[in-house]
Design an enzyme around this catalytic site. Structure first.
Site, PDB file in Angstrom:
ATOM      1  N   ARG A  69     -98.992  57.260 -13.572  1.00 50.52           N
ATOM      2  CA  ARG A  69    -100.384  56.881 -13.342  1.00 50.52           C
ATOM      3  C   ARG A  69    -101.207  56.913 -14.618  1.00 50.52           C
ATOM      4  O   ARG A  69    -100.984  57.742 -15.491  1.00 50.52           O
ATOM      5  CB  ARG A  69    -101.029  57.809 -12.301  1.00 50.52           C
ATOM      6  N   HIS A  87     -97.363  52.666 -12.358  1.00 50.38           N
ATOM      7  CA  HIS A  87     -96.110  51.942 -12.649  1.00 50.38           C
ATOM      8  C   HIS A  87     -96.329  50.512 -13.141  1.00 50.38           C
ATOM      9  O   HIS A  87     -95.570  49.604 -12.809  1.00 50.38           O
ATOM     10  CB  HIS A  87     -95.212  51.942 -11.413  1.00 50.38           C
ATOM     11  N   HIS A  96     -85.903  53.758 -12.061  1.00 53.64           N
ATOM     12  CA  HIS A  96     -86.393  54.334 -10.801  1.00 53.64           C
ATOM     13  C   HIS A  96     -85.340  54.342  -9.694  1.00 53.64           C
ATOM     14  O   HIS A  96     -85.671  54.137  -8.521  1.00 53.64           O
ATOM     15  CB  HIS A  96     -87.644  53.584 -10.338  1.00 53.64           C
ATOM     16  N   SER A  97     -84.077  54.593 -10.034  1.00 56.99           N
ATOM     17  CA  SER A  97     -83.076  54.752  -8.977  1.00 56.99           C
ATOM     18  C   SER A  97     -83.295  56.058  -8.217  1.00 56.99           C
ATOM     19  O   SER A  97     -83.685  57.078  -8.800  1.00 56.99           O
ATOM     20  CB  SER A  97     -81.655  54.760  -9.554  1.00 56.99           C
ATOM     21  N   TYR A  98     -83.031  55.993  -6.924  1.00 55.52           N
ATOM     22  CA  TYR A  98     -82.979  57.185  -6.083  1.00 55.52           C
ATOM     23  C   TYR A  98     -81.503  57.541  -5.920  1.00 55.52           C
ATOM     24  O   TYR A  98     -80.724  56.743  -5.381  1.00 55.52           O
ATOM     25  CB  TYR A  98     -83.569  56.915  -4.701  1.00 55.52           C
ATOM     26  N   ASP A 127     -93.047  65.692  -6.767  1.00 57.61           N
ATOM     27  CA  ASP A 127     -93.553  64.527  -7.504  1.00 57.61           C
ATOM     28  C   ASP A 127     -94.138  65.072  -8.798  1.00 57.61           C
ATOM     29  O   ASP A 127     -95.347  65.116  -8.982  1.00 57.61           O
ATOM     30  CB  ASP A 127     -94.607  63.801  -6.658  1.00 57.61           C
ATOM     31  N   GLU A 155     -86.875  60.208 -13.385  1.00 62.20           N
ATOM     32  CA  GLU A 155     -87.539  59.186 -14.189  1.00 62.20           C
ATOM     33  C   GLU A 155     -87.791  59.742 -15.595  1.00 62.20           C
ATOM     34  O   GLU A 155     -88.786  60.431 -15.832  1.00 62.20           O
ATOM     35  CB  GLU A 155     -88.854  58.765 -13.536  1.00 62.20           C
TER      36      GLU A 155
END
Length: 336
Positions: A82, A107, A181-183, A239, A301
């Site tokens: 952000r 992003h 940004h892979s999970y 987060d 990330e």
């Protein structure tokens, strides 16, 4: 190379496979320079897809219309994280970016890299196969200064590493912060991550407001719930940006006792933002018709700090004209 789908304006999106001698296989599409799947062979002979994603382009397009887009496998930019009130100053001039997260830019804003069609520059198979994709962000896009040219290379090494390297240059001074940004889910994308063990090689996190904007303060996390210096089960919600003080060491690791698969993250970036909470809200089906929920995967990330342009004591995110931005992150896999 295979057809993956057509955009709403009939542009062709293709998928590309890279694999090594061990049977590790990466699939990337040129929409968002996105990792669709990452298949890892285990000692047992079983193969696990360790990232969340979708089987078709339509689902990726639809996911960006969700109230909180998950950015599955995407390349994030121009600026990961952000930017407070979508505003920053550079060279004495204020830049007001588009707002896409309450009052903030998240992003890269509305016209972000995760939804761009990237150009495939090079695709090589054989030993250490790789694919290089590029994208050009025009001057003024999302109100950022400078035309930004980005190149991204994915490589699969013989040591079962996914190596991601970014380069960027700008026609004038600008700011940039790129990430992946892979999970990840080392038990396969159909399960949750709560029993997997997380280590983060960090002693500090960024303090944030209730809107997840950094205050500028650092929090010492020894002994707290954010202390992952020794293995802990994955949190059900996080987060948070962890400060990486030693780039020679690993940043974080994830271990699944169920199948003895481990992933270790290395990066040259000053932070790793760890996120659990990506959700499809039962509106978009994941691969193999999965219902993805907030506990389906965990993001690592690797990046500069969110809102870095607004904090002088944070590592600089300024990319000067004629300079080259470079970022390298490695996800290394081991099966025991």
């Amino acid at each position: 190379m295979k057809l993956f789908g057509l955009t709403t304006t009939e542009e062709v999106i293709e998928s590309f496979d890279l694999s090594n001698k061990n049977g590790m296989k990466l699939t990337v599409i040129n929409y968002g320079a996105t990792v669709v799947s990452l298949k890892m062979p285990l000692k047992t002979g079983e193969v696990i897809d360790v990232v969340l994603g979708f089987d078709n382009l339509e689902a990726y397009l639809k996911s960006f219309q969700l109230k909180s887009p998950p950015y599955f496998g995407a390349t994030v930019g121009r600026f990961a994280g952000r930017i407070n009130n979508s505003l920053f100053n550079l060279n004495g001039k204020a830049f007001l970016l588009n707002k896409n997260n309450n009052n903030h830019s998240l992003h890269g804003g509305i016209e972000n890299f995760s939804q761009k069609i990237w150009t495939v520059e090079n695709w090589t198979e054989g030993k250490n196969p790789s694919i290089t994709l590029s994208c050009l962000s025009p001057k003024g896009e999302e109100n950022y200064p400078g035309e930004l040219a980005v190149k991204l290379t994915y490589t699969i090494s013989e040591e079962s590493e996914l190596i991601i390297e970014y380069q960027a240059s700008s026609s004038e001074d600008t700011i940039v912060n790129l990430t992946h940004h892979s999970y990840f889910n080392l038990d396969g994308h159909k399960s949750d991550i709560l029993e997997q063990e997380l280590i983060v090689n960090s002693k500090r996190t960024l303090e944030t407001t209730n809107e997840n904007i950094p205050t500028g303060k650092f929090l010492n996390i020894a002994g707290s719930s954010f202390d992952f210096s020794s293995p802990k089960k994955c949190p059900s919600e996080i987060d948070t940006t962890f400060v990486l003080d030693n780039k020679e060491e690993f940043a974080a690791s994830l271990f699944n006792k169920n199948n003895m698969l481990k992933m270790t993250v290395y990066t040259d970036q000053p932070g790793v933002h760890i996120y659990v909470g990506g959700n499809c809200f039962n509106e978009v089906k994941g691969k193999e018709n999965c219902d993805y929920h907030p506990l389906s995967g965990i993001c690592f990330e690797a990046q500069n700090f969110p809102d870095a342009p607004n904090h002088e004591h944070f590592p600089s995110s300024i990319l000067r004209k004629e300079e080259l931005y470079h970022h390298k992150t490695i996800y290394k896999f081991q099966s025991f």
